[in-house]
Design an enzyme around this catalytic site. Structure first.
Site, PDB file in Angstrom:
ATOM      1  N   HIS A  43      82.232   3.380  55.485  1.00  0.00           N
ATOM      2  CA  HIS A  43      80.786   3.667  54.939  1.00  0.00           C
ATOM      3  C   HIS A  43      80.132   4.272  56.100  1.00  0.00           C
ATOM      4  O   HIS A  43      78.905   4.844  55.930  1.00  0.00           O
ATOM      5  CB  HIS A  43      80.027   2.134  54.688  1.00  0.00           C
ATOM      6  CG  HIS A  43      79.731   1.461  55.877  1.00  0.00           C
ATOM      7  ND1 HIS A  43      80.348   0.439  56.389  1.00  0.00           N
ATOM      8  CD2 HIS A  43      78.505   1.405  56.499  1.00  0.00           C
ATOM      9  CE1 HIS A  43      79.949  -0.383  57.220  1.00  0.00           C
ATOM     10  NE2 HIS A  43      78.812   0.445  57.705  1.00  0.00           N
TER      11      HIS A  43
ATOM     12  N   ASP B  31      87.529  -0.856  54.611  1.00  0.00           N
ATOM     13  CA  ASP B  31      86.335  -0.244  55.317  1.00  0.00           C
ATOM     14  C   ASP B  31      86.564   0.364  56.342  1.00  0.00           C
ATOM     15  O   ASP B  31      85.911   0.164  57.582  1.00  0.00           O
ATOM     16  CB  ASP B  31      85.272  -1.198  55.207  1.00  0.00           C
ATOM     17  CG  ASP B  31      83.861  -0.412  55.499  1.00  0.00           C
ATOM     18  OD1 ASP B  31      83.824   0.672  55.601  1.00  0.00           O
ATOM     19  OD2 ASP B  31      83.034  -1.111  55.934  1.00  0.00           O
TER      20      ASP B  31
ATOM     21  N   SER C 128      77.762  -0.597  62.959  1.00  0.00           N
ATOM     22  CA  SER C 128      79.181  -0.554  62.026  1.00  0.00           C
ATOM     23  C   SER C 128      80.093   0.345  62.783  1.00  0.00           C
ATOM     24  O   SER C 128      79.768   1.466  63.214  1.00  0.00           O
ATOM     25  CB  SER C 128      78.543  -0.051  60.763  1.00  0.00           C
ATOM     26  OG  SER C 128      77.712  -0.733  59.962  1.00  0.00           O
TER      27      SER C 128
END
Length: 436
Positions: free
Chosen positions: A256, A303, A375
């Protein structure tokens, strides 16, 4: 160097049983990151594992060896127990057993004492023979403690070793003798005499849950080395994240953060985006990505994204080091983990270690702090092994008050990372081999 303890003796017995061959020991040494040249392998498994564990204990890698064994033998519950206990202070023990341990510790000093008392004589052969007998006795005592040798057999073994020790000392010509070893436990017919539980000498300090005691210099040095591999990520859309270098000039982050090759082509990396202790900004270095090597797993799956970094001749990527990903460092509940990150796209920060609160499916849940922009950060255990790839988090103020952290539907404020072992399995299925 940390001293030898009864937990290591117990662990040695398990490893001798599980990995009796010399090549097994060599493989474990290599996988745990120990220098093979530090072990003088012989044909005796007990001797090999004693040397391996002494070296691992010196280098703070005993838990790495236990974790490897757990991966091979998950059904052996005693290994999981030893993983959390091997570095802890000793628990309560029986008074009779404590006397035996204390006598054993005294006995182990005998070869050294002979060397000191007779400096002008050649006692090497005698000392080596005594050390072998003492080592045998110590191993049998550990097996007796675990219930693998019954009391009657153990007493016969003790008596036999005592005779061997006395004979070796008697024939040495040094005029030495030694008192008999204290009996394994007081007996009365078929019943044990009354005994009590007492703290042993190391049991007056306690480790609560997992062991959070660390070697200061080693831990700080590990933090400095691993922080060099971490970088800030900026996409052309103005989004920011964090990533870290692998071998072969590859970068790992979240899907992402960099979802496709087109985004990668327009993304900039910044290394050494830090301030020093006086809040001075350090010299940073910038790189672009080379999406000719690109592999990813959707945000709803694992992810992750792995993409090549375009090198720079002026500041080669090698100068930042690399993270080695390994699939056998499974985190445990209550273990402490830390996250090196670029929160909100700002200068690098390291969250202080905090608890693993759940391991569920492909995810690791922890209370270590992160913010937006973190992230893609590496989640490290206390030995600076990457155990997860950070990708999500919710606190009490978030929608629903947190994340679901187990199959029972428990909701708790937590951060979440994808377990590295699942990412490595996925890469293997894709026939994408990370450089070693």
């Amino acid at each position: 160097m940390p001293s030898w303890n009864t937990k290591l003796t117990e662990l040695r017995g398990h490893l001798v049983e599980l990995y009796p061959e010399k090549e097994d020991g060599r493989m474990m040494v290599e996988m745990a990151g120990l220098p093979p040249g530090s072990i003088a392998f012989s044909d005796k498994a007990t001797s090999n594992w004693h040397q391996i564990l002494r070296e691992a204990n010196k280098r703070r890698k005993v838990t790495d060896l236990v974790q490897l064994a757990i991966q091979d033998y998950p059904e052996r519950e005693e290994l999981a127990r030893l993983f959390t206990e091997v570095e802890e202070a000793e628990p309560l023990t029986s008074a009779a057993a404590l006397n035996s341990v204390l006598e054993m510790e005294t006995l182990k000093t005998l070869p050294k004492k002979i060397e000191e008392d007779f400096p002008d004589l050649s006692t090497k052969t005698l000392r080596e023979n005594l050390a072998d007998e003492i080592h045998t006795l110590d191993s049998r005592r550990a097996e007796h403690t675990r219930g693998k040798i019954d009391p009657a057999d153990y007493r016969r073994i003790v008596e036999g070793v005592n005779r061997e020790l006395a004979e070796k000392l008697r024939t040495s010509g040094l005029g030495l003798d030694r008192p008999a070893l204290a009996p394994a436990a007081p007996q009365r017919g078929e019943h044990r005499a009354f005994d009590i539980l007492v703290p042993n000498r190391k049991g007056l300090e306690k480790v609560i849950k997992s062991d959070d005691l660390i070697d200061i210099l080693g831990w700080v040095q590990g933090a400095m080395e691993q922080s060099k591999t971490v970088c800030k990520i900026e996409t052309s859309a103005g989004e920011s994240g964090t990533g870290f270098l692998l071998g072969g000039g590859l970068l790992m982050t979240n899907n992402h953060v960099i979802p496709d090759a087109a985004t990668a082509a327009q993304t900039r990396l910044t290394f050494n985006y830090k301030t020093d202790k006086d809040n001075n900004v350090l010299q940073e270095s910038h790189y672009r990505l080379d999406p000719s090597v690109f592999v990813t797993s959707h945000e709803d799956e694992l992810d992750y994204t792995v993409v090549k970094v375009a090198d720079d001749a002026q500041t080669p990527l090698d100068s930042w080091g690399r993270v080695r990903l390994e699939d056998f460092f499974d985190p445990l509940l209550h273990e402490k983990v830390t996250v090196i990150q670029h929160p909100r796209g700002n200068y690098m920060k390291m969250a202080l270690p905090d608890d693993v609160i759940s391991i569920w499916g492909k995810y690791l849940f922890y209370t270590t702090d992160t913010r937006e922009g973190s992230s893609g950060s590496p989640v490290f255990n206390k030995h600076w092994k990457v155990v997860a790839l950070h990708h999500a988090g919710k606190n009490e103020e978030s929608y629903e008050g947190g994340l679901q952290i187990d199959a029972d539907g428990t909701i708790a404020p937590a951060n979440r990372g994808v377990l590295i072992k699942h990412i490595l399995e996925d890469l293997k299925k894709r026939n994408f081999l990370l450089p070693t």
